[in-house]
Design a protein around this motif. Structure first.
Motif, PDB file in Angstrom:
ATOM      1  N   PHE A  40       0.828  -1.203   0.000  1.00  0.00           N
ATOM      2  CA  PHE A  40       0.000   0.000   0.000  1.00  0.00           C
ATOM      3  C   PHE A  40       0.863   1.254   0.000  1.00  0.00           C
ATOM      4  O   PHE A  40       0.620   2.190  -0.768  1.00  0.00           O
ATOM      5  CB  PHE A  40      -0.931  -0.011   1.216  1.00  0.00           C
ATOM      6  CG  PHE A  40      -1.841   1.179   1.263  1.00  0.00           C
ATOM      7  CD1 PHE A  40      -3.026   1.171   0.552  1.00  0.00           C
ATOM      8  CD2 PHE A  40      -1.514   2.301   2.001  1.00  0.00           C
ATOM      9  CE1 PHE A  40      -3.881   2.262   0.575  1.00  0.00           C
ATOM     10  CE2 PHE A  40      -2.356   3.404   2.034  1.00  0.00           C
ATOM     11  CZ  PHE A  40      -3.539   3.387   1.320  1.00  0.00           C
ATOM     12  N   LEU A  41       1.871   1.287   0.842  1.00  0.00           N
ATOM     13  CA  LEU A  41       2.740   2.467   0.899  1.00  0.00           C
ATOM     14  C   LEU A  41       3.456   2.687  -0.422  1.00  0.00           C
ATOM     15  O   LEU A  41       3.582   3.822  -0.892  1.00  0.00           O
ATOM     16  CB  LEU A  41       3.749   2.330   2.046  1.00  0.00           C
ATOM     17  CG  LEU A  41       3.152   2.422   3.439  1.00  0.00           C
ATOM     18  CD1 LEU A  41       4.209   2.101   4.489  1.00  0.00           C
ATOM     19  CD2 LEU A  41       2.543   3.791   3.692  1.00  0.00           C
ATOM     20  N   GLU A  42       3.921   1.627  -1.031  1.00  0.00           N
ATOM     21  CA  GLU A  42       4.600   1.750  -2.322  1.00  0.00           C
ATOM     22  C   GLU A  42       3.621   2.180  -3.417  1.00  0.00           C
ATOM     23  O   GLU A  42       3.948   2.999  -4.255  1.00  0.00           O
ATOM     24  CB  GLU A  42       5.280   0.426  -2.706  1.00  0.00           C
ATOM     25  CG  GLU A  42       6.467   0.085  -1.840  1.00  0.00           C
ATOM     26  CD  GLU A  42       7.577   1.119  -1.918  1.00  0.00           C
ATOM     27  OE1 GLU A  42       7.900   1.577  -3.028  1.00  0.00           O
ATOM     28  OE2 GLU A  42       8.128   1.475  -0.851  1.00  0.00           O
ATOM     29  N   THR A  43       2.427   1.618  -3.400  1.00  0.00           N
ATOM     30  CA  THR A  43       1.428   1.914  -4.426  1.00  0.00           C
ATOM     31  C   THR A  43       0.943   3.354  -4.340  1.00  0.00           C
ATOM     32  O   THR A  43       0.750   4.019  -5.356  1.00  0.00           O
ATOM     33  CB  THR A  43       0.234   0.942  -4.290  1.00  0.00           C
ATOM     34  OG1 THR A  43       0.713  -0.378  -4.478  1.00  0.00           O
ATOM     35  CG2 THR A  43      -0.839   1.243  -5.314  1.00  0.00           C
ATOM     36  N   THR A  44       0.737   3.822  -3.121  1.00  0.00           N
ATOM     37  CA  THR A  44       0.186   5.166  -2.974  1.00  0.00           C
ATOM     38  C   THR A  44       1.227   6.257  -3.183  1.00  0.00           C
ATOM     39  O   THR A  44       0.876   7.432  -3.198  1.00  0.00           O
ATOM     40  CB  THR A  44      -0.504   5.346  -1.605  1.00  0.00           C
ATOM     41  OG1 THR A  44       0.423   5.050  -0.563  1.00  0.00           O
ATOM     42  CG2 THR A  44      -1.727   4.449  -1.495  1.00  0.00           C
ATOM     43  N   LYS A  45       2.478   5.882  -3.381  1.00  0.00           N
ATOM     44  CA  LYS A  45       3.494   6.876  -3.749  1.00  0.00           C
ATOM     45  C   LYS A  45       3.273   7.341  -5.184  1.00  0.00           C
ATOM     46  O   LYS A  45       3.665   8.433  -5.547  1.00  0.00           O
ATOM     47  CB  LYS A  45       4.903   6.288  -3.629  1.00  0.00           C
ATOM     48  CG  LYS A  45       5.393   6.161  -2.225  1.00  0.00           C
ATOM     49  CD  LYS A  45       6.803   5.613  -2.226  1.00  0.00           C
ATOM     50  CE  LYS A  45       7.295   5.386  -0.817  1.00  0.00           C
ATOM     51  NZ  LYS A  45       8.626   4.778  -0.815  1.00  0.00           N
ATOM     52  N   GLY A  46       2.663   6.477  -5.978  1.00  0.00           N
ATOM     53  CA  GLY A  46       2.394   6.806  -7.373  1.00  0.00           C
ATOM     54  C   GLY A  46       1.129   7.629  -7.493  1.00  0.00           C
ATOM     55  O   GLY A  46       0.526   8.064  -6.525  1.00  0.00           O
ATOM     56  N   ALA A  47       0.729   7.827  -8.717  1.00  0.00           N
ATOM     57  CA  ALA A  47      -0.457   8.648  -8.989  1.00  0.00           C
ATOM     58  C   ALA A  47      -1.708   7.772  -8.944  1.00  0.00           C
ATOM     59  O   ALA A  47      -2.011   7.061  -9.888  1.00  0.00           O
ATOM     60  CB  ALA A  47      -0.329   9.308 -10.351  1.00  0.00           C
ATOM     61  N   LEU A  48      -2.400   7.821  -7.825  1.00  0.00           N
ATOM     62  CA  LEU A  48      -3.691   7.150  -7.714  1.00  0.00           C
ATOM     63  C   LEU A  48      -4.766   8.221  -7.677  1.00  0.00           C
ATOM     64  O   LEU A  48      -4.615   9.230  -6.995  1.00  0.00           O
ATOM     65  CB  LEU A  48      -3.792   6.349  -6.417  1.00  0.00           C
ATOM     66  CG  LEU A  48      -3.036   5.043  -6.304  1.00  0.00           C
ATOM     67  CD1 LEU A  48      -3.321   4.412  -4.941  1.00  0.00           C
ATOM     68  CD2 LEU A  48      -3.411   4.079  -7.400  1.00  0.00           C
ATOM     69  N   ASP A  49      -5.828   7.971  -8.408  1.00  0.00           N
ATOM     70  CA  ASP A  49      -6.924   8.937  -8.328  1.00  0.00           C
ATOM     71  C   ASP A  49      -7.618   8.782  -6.972  1.00  0.00           C
ATOM     72  O   ASP A  49      -7.471   7.777  -6.288  1.00  0.00           O
ATOM     73  CB  ASP A  49      -7.899   8.759  -9.495  1.00  0.00           C
ATOM     74  CG  ASP A  49      -8.551   7.392  -9.503  1.00  0.00           C
ATOM     75  OD1 ASP A  49      -9.434   7.166  -8.653  1.00  0.00           O
ATOM     76  OD2 ASP A  49      -8.174   6.557 -10.343  1.00  0.00           O
ATOM     77  N   ASP A  50      -8.345   9.807  -6.582  1.00  0.00           N
ATOM     78  CA  ASP A  50      -8.972   9.830  -5.265  1.00  0.00           C
ATOM     79  C   ASP A  50      -9.916   8.655  -5.047  1.00  0.00           C
ATOM     80  O   ASP A  50      -9.959   8.072  -3.959  1.00  0.00           O
ATOM     81  CB  ASP A  50      -9.730  11.136  -5.050  1.00  0.00           C
ATOM     82  CG  ASP A  50      -8.803  12.326  -4.850  1.00  0.00           C
ATOM     83  OD1 ASP A  50      -7.592  12.101  -4.607  1.00  0.00           O
ATOM     84  OD2 ASP A  50      -9.284  13.460  -4.932  1.00  0.00           O
ATOM     85  N   ALA A  51     -10.672   8.289  -6.069  1.00  0.00           N
ATOM     86  CA  ALA A  51     -11.640   7.196  -5.931  1.00  0.00           C
ATOM     87  C   ALA A  51     -10.926   5.872  -5.651  1.00  0.00           C
ATOM     88  O   ALA A  51     -11.367   5.092  -4.799  1.00  0.00           O
ATOM     89  CB  ALA A  51     -12.498   7.087  -7.186  1.00  0.00           C
ATOM     90  N   THR A  52      -9.833   5.629  -6.340  1.00  0.00           N
ATOM     91  CA  THR A  52      -9.075   4.394  -6.129  1.00  0.00           C
ATOM     92  C   THR A  52      -8.471   4.372  -4.737  1.00  0.00           C
ATOM     93  O   THR A  52      -8.542   3.364  -4.023  1.00  0.00           O
ATOM     94  CB  THR A  52      -7.975   4.245  -7.194  1.00  0.00           C
ATOM     95  OG1 THR A  52      -8.583   4.238  -8.489  1.00  0.00           O
ATOM     96  CG2 THR A  52      -7.187   2.966  -7.008  1.00  0.00           C
TER      97      THR A  52
END
Length: 100
Positions: A40-52
């Motif tokens: 999760f920490l690695e994934t959310t470093k990237g560009a995730l839209d708010d809904a995701t």
């Protein structure tokens, strides 16, 4: 400071009186939970839209609530089968969230 469900379980496990099989299952879940948090920490470093992002947070939060309730029920009633099922369901939820 808030203590996570995993931290609470990890702290309580040595004195919980769980069978060897359940203790192994709990430790496997703790590892899966830790791995999910790293993912999760690695994934959310990237560009995730708010809904995701909100879907991930909501799904994980709901899952943690369910595990917390299952652990508390185990502490009260010693139902190892119910806790085992809850931990297996949680692992599936975390795996599913990684696919979103």
């Amino acid at each position: 400071m808030t203590t996570s469900v995993g931290e609470k379980i990890r702290a309580a496990l040595p004195d919980a009186g769980a069978s060897v099989t359940l203790e192994r299952t709990v430790r496997d879940w703790l590892l899966a939970d830790q791995e999910f948090n790293v993912w999760f920490l690695e994934t959310t470093k990237g560009a995730l839209d708010d809904a995701t992002l909100m879907a991930l947070l909501g799904g994980y939060g709901d899952d943690q609530d369910a595990v917390g309730r299952a652990w508390e029920a185990f502490e009260r009633g010693r139902d190892e089968a119910a806790l085992t099922l809850a931990l297996a369901a949680s692992t599936r939820v975390m795996d599913g969230l990684k696919q979103k």
